[in-house]
Write a protein that holds these residues in place. Structure first.
Motif, mmCIF file in Angstrom:
data_model
loop_
_atom_site.group_PDB
_atom_site.id
_atom_site.type_symbol
_atom_site.label_atom_id
_atom_site.label_comp_id
_atom_site.label_asym_id
_atom_site.label_seq_id
_atom_site.Cartn_x
_atom_site.Cartn_y
_atom_site.Cartn_z
ATOM 1 N N ALA A 152 2.731 2.171 -5.520
ATOM 2 C CA ALA A 152 2.753 1.481 -4.266
ATOM 3 C C ALA A 152 3.900 1.995 -3.262
ATOM 4 O O ALA A 152 3.780 2.406 -2.199
ATOM 5 C CB ALA A 152 3.106 -0.005 -4.240
ATOM 6 N N GLY A 153 4.775 2.499 -4.243
ATOM 7 C CA GLY A 153 6.094 3.162 -3.276
ATOM 8 C C GLY A 153 5.584 4.660 -2.913
ATOM 9 O O GLY A 153 5.852 5.159 -1.740
ATOM 10 N N TRP A 154 4.877 5.326 -3.792
ATOM 11 C CA TRP A 154 4.202 6.704 -3.132
ATOM 12 C C TRP A 154 3.541 6.549 -1.884
ATOM 13 O O TRP A 154 3.695 7.132 -0.801
ATOM 14 C CB TRP A 154 3.442 7.470 -4.372
ATOM 15 N N LEU A 155 2.288 5.519 -2.248
ATOM 16 C CA LEU A 155 1.597 5.481 -0.913
ATOM 17 C C LEU A 155 2.393 4.800 0.248
ATOM 18 O O LEU A 155 2.187 5.229 1.421
ATOM 19 C CB LEU A 155 0.569 4.238 -1.559
ATOM 20 N N SER A 156 3.479 4.169 0.125
ATOM 21 C CA SER A 156 4.101 3.627 1.137
ATOM 22 C C SER A 156 5.014 4.837 1.751
ATOM 23 O O SER A 156 5.293 4.863 3.161
ATOM 24 C CB SER A 156 5.227 2.330 0.857
ATOM 25 N N ARG A 157 5.162 5.690 1.181
ATOM 26 C CA ARG A 157 5.935 7.024 1.754
ATOM 27 C C ARG A 157 4.909 8.024 2.415
ATOM 28 O O ARG A 157 5.522 8.998 2.795
ATOM 29 C CB ARG A 157 6.786 7.584 0.643
ATOM 30 N N ASN A 158 3.739 7.802 1.990
ATOM 31 C CA ASN A 158 2.827 8.497 2.577
ATOM 32 C C ASN A 158 1.633 7.752 3.538
ATOM 33 O O ASN A 158 0.386 8.175 3.588
ATOM 34 C CB ASN A 158 1.952 9.298 1.483
ATOM 35 N N GLY A 159 2.148 7.177 4.474
ATOM 36 C CA GLY A 159 1.380 6.816 5.547
ATOM 37 C C GLY A 159 0.794 5.247 5.266
ATOM 38 O O GLY A 159 0.060 4.784 6.385
ATOM 39 N N TYR A 160 1.068 4.699 4.270
ATOM 40 C CA TYR A 160 0.516 3.276 4.111
ATOM 41 C C TYR A 160 1.543 2.173 4.187
ATOM 42 O O TYR A 160 2.553 2.386 4.023
ATOM 43 C CB TYR A 160 -0.198 3.338 2.733
ATOM 44 N N ARG A 161 1.232 1.054 4.723
ATOM 45 C CA ARG A 161 1.848 -0.247 4.986
ATOM 46 C C ARG A 161 1.261 -1.064 3.730
ATOM 47 O O ARG A 161 0.288 -1.399 3.404
ATOM 48 C CB ARG A 161 1.785 -1.018 6.294
ATOM 49 N N VAL A 162 2.239 -1.260 2.508
ATOM 50 C CA VAL A 162 1.916 -1.571 1.280
ATOM 51 C C VAL A 162 2.405 -3.244 0.959
ATOM 52 O O VAL A 162 3.824 -3.223 1.034
ATOM 53 C CB VAL A 162 2.082 -0.649 0.236
ATOM 54 N N ALA A 163 1.727 -4.119 0.373
ATOM 55 C CA ALA A 163 2.238 -4.976 -0.313
ATOM 56 C C ALA A 163 1.626 -4.953 -1.879
ATOM 57 O O ALA A 163 0.730 -4.210 -2.167
ATOM 58 C CB ALA A 163 1.643 -6.374 0.476
ATOM 59 N N GLY A 164 2.394 -5.680 -2.616
ATOM 60 C CA GLY A 164 2.090 -5.868 -3.956
ATOM 61 C C GLY A 164 2.137 -7.196 -4.476
ATOM 62 O O GLY A 164 3.160 -8.055 -4.193
ATOM 63 N N ILE A 165 1.415 -7.520 -5.560
ATOM 64 C CA ILE A 165 1.491 -8.700 -6.280
ATOM 65 C C ILE A 165 1.498 -8.379 -7.979
ATOM 66 O O ILE A 165 1.021 -7.497 -8.161
ATOM 67 C CB ILE A 165 0.448 -9.817 -6.169
ATOM 68 N N ASP A 166 2.252 -9.070 -8.711
ATOM 69 C CA ASP A 166 2.356 -8.682 -10.150
ATOM 70 C C ASP A 166 2.775 -10.367 -10.663
ATOM 71 O O ASP A 166 3.374 -11.215 -9.886
ATOM 72 C CB ASP A 166 3.180 -7.877 -10.253
ATOM 73 N N SER A 167 2.539 -10.615 -11.981
ATOM 74 C CA SER A 167 3.001 -11.621 -12.550
ATOM 75 C C SER A 167 4.233 -11.537 -13.370
ATOM 76 O O SER A 167 4.895 -12.399 -13.987
ATOM 77 C CB SER A 167 1.978 -12.066 -13.403
ATOM 78 N N SER A 168 5.020 -10.237 -13.273
ATOM 79 C CA SER A 168 6.217 -10.076 -14.027
ATOM 80 C C SER A 168 7.579 -10.060 -12.937
ATOM 81 O O SER A 168 7.310 -9.174 -11.883
ATOM 82 C CB SER A 168 6.256 -8.918 -14.622
ATOM 83 N N GLU A 169 8.347 -10.910 -13.066
ATOM 84 C CA GLU A 169 9.442 -11.065 -12.101
ATOM 85 C C GLU A 169 10.292 -9.611 -12.117
ATOM 86 O O GLU A 169 10.847 -9.044 -11.492
ATOM 87 C CB GLU A 169 10.240 -12.221 -12.225
#
Length: 268
Positions: free
Chosen positions: A50-67
């Motif tokens: 997600a971080g790479w995509l956000s640095r390369n033109g995407y607006r990114v959200a993410g979900i996960d079950s691990s805090e």
């Protein structure tokens, strides 16, 4: 205790991706099939992709079950908007052009009801015509191969001066259609081994195609290689193999414009 998800840096050390092959795979597939740049990563983990995509033109959200994983994302990839959520029951109040689910995260949905709930949530969070991109183990691989099931696999990794050794055993629970795993961790300073158990649903290509169709998606591509975790390296212009006998399964599907699930036909 889950050694890897509780320690995101150890997770990345155990499963490195210095060339960001998984994230580039997503970008190339989205580009190839005409997806947009608003993206939700389900099971985002450490946020590396997600971080790479956000640095390369995407607006990114993410979900996960691990805090712990999400705390790592917030610290290292602050541009990614993350939420603690169950993949079967999340509600973010917005829609995306693309939903991704990599590294067999979809297979933590063990039952048909789990899978239907997950795909329903994906449908609710996609714009009509949006893309669903998933990468996972291929259930069909186990029809003729036992190499992953033969014996215990031992692996060691050194992190912060400590050697961690894992012993992993896989077997198939045929009745539940699950690939089950028992992994035992040992390291200096721990009196007793840490035993962790997990399982993945084994989906077959035609089964996956059918579930997506019922959920309101049109499958655009279903292929076993190349991908981010296949022996054959991924490249943007790679031809996609439809043999579907490899150990990884990749799917690209488009939400139908009406955004509605199909009903299974009644038996005569």
């Amino acid at each position: 205790m889950n050694l890897l998800t509780d320690n995101p840096e150890l997770y990345e050390h155990q499963f490195p991706d210095p060339e960001h092959v998984a994230a580039r795979f997503v970008h190339d597939v989205v580009t190839r099939f005409g997806g947009g740049r608003e993206l939700l990563d389900v099971g985002c983990g450490t946020g590396r992709d997600a971080g790479w995509l956000s640095r390369n033109g995407y607006r990114v959200a993410g979900i996960d079950s691990s805090e712990n994983m999400l705390a790592h994302v917030r610290a290292h990839h602050p541009a990614v908007d993350v939420t603690l959520a169950d993949m079967r029951a999340f509600g973010l109040g917005r829609r995306f052009d693309v939903v991704t689910c990599l590294d067999s995260a979809m297979l933590y949905c063990h039952t048909n009801a789990d899978i239907e709930a997950f795909l329903s949530r994906c449908r609710a969070h996609l714009e009509p015509g949006g893309l669903f991109v998933a990468e996972m183990r291929n259930g069909a691989f186990f029809l003729g191969n036992t190499e992953l099931l033969d014996g215990v696999r031992t692996r060691s990794v050194t992190w912060r001066g400590t050697d961690y050794t894992s012993h992993t055993e896989l077997w198939i629970d045929h009745a539940a259609q699950l690939l089950r795993r028992r992994r035992t961790w040992e390291w200096a300073g721990r009196a007793e081994p840490l035993v962790q158990r997990s399982a993945w649903r084994l989906l077959f290509p035609q089964e996956l195609r059918h579930l997506l169709d019922l959920a309101g998606f049109e499958v655009l591509a279903l292929f076993d290689s190349p991908g981010p975790r296949t022996d054959q390296p991924w490249s943007a212009d790679a031809p996609l193999s439809g043999a579907l006998s490899g150990d990884r399964l990749h799917v690209v599907a488009r939400l139908r414009r009406d955004g509605q699930p199909r009903k299974e036909p009644a038996c005569p």
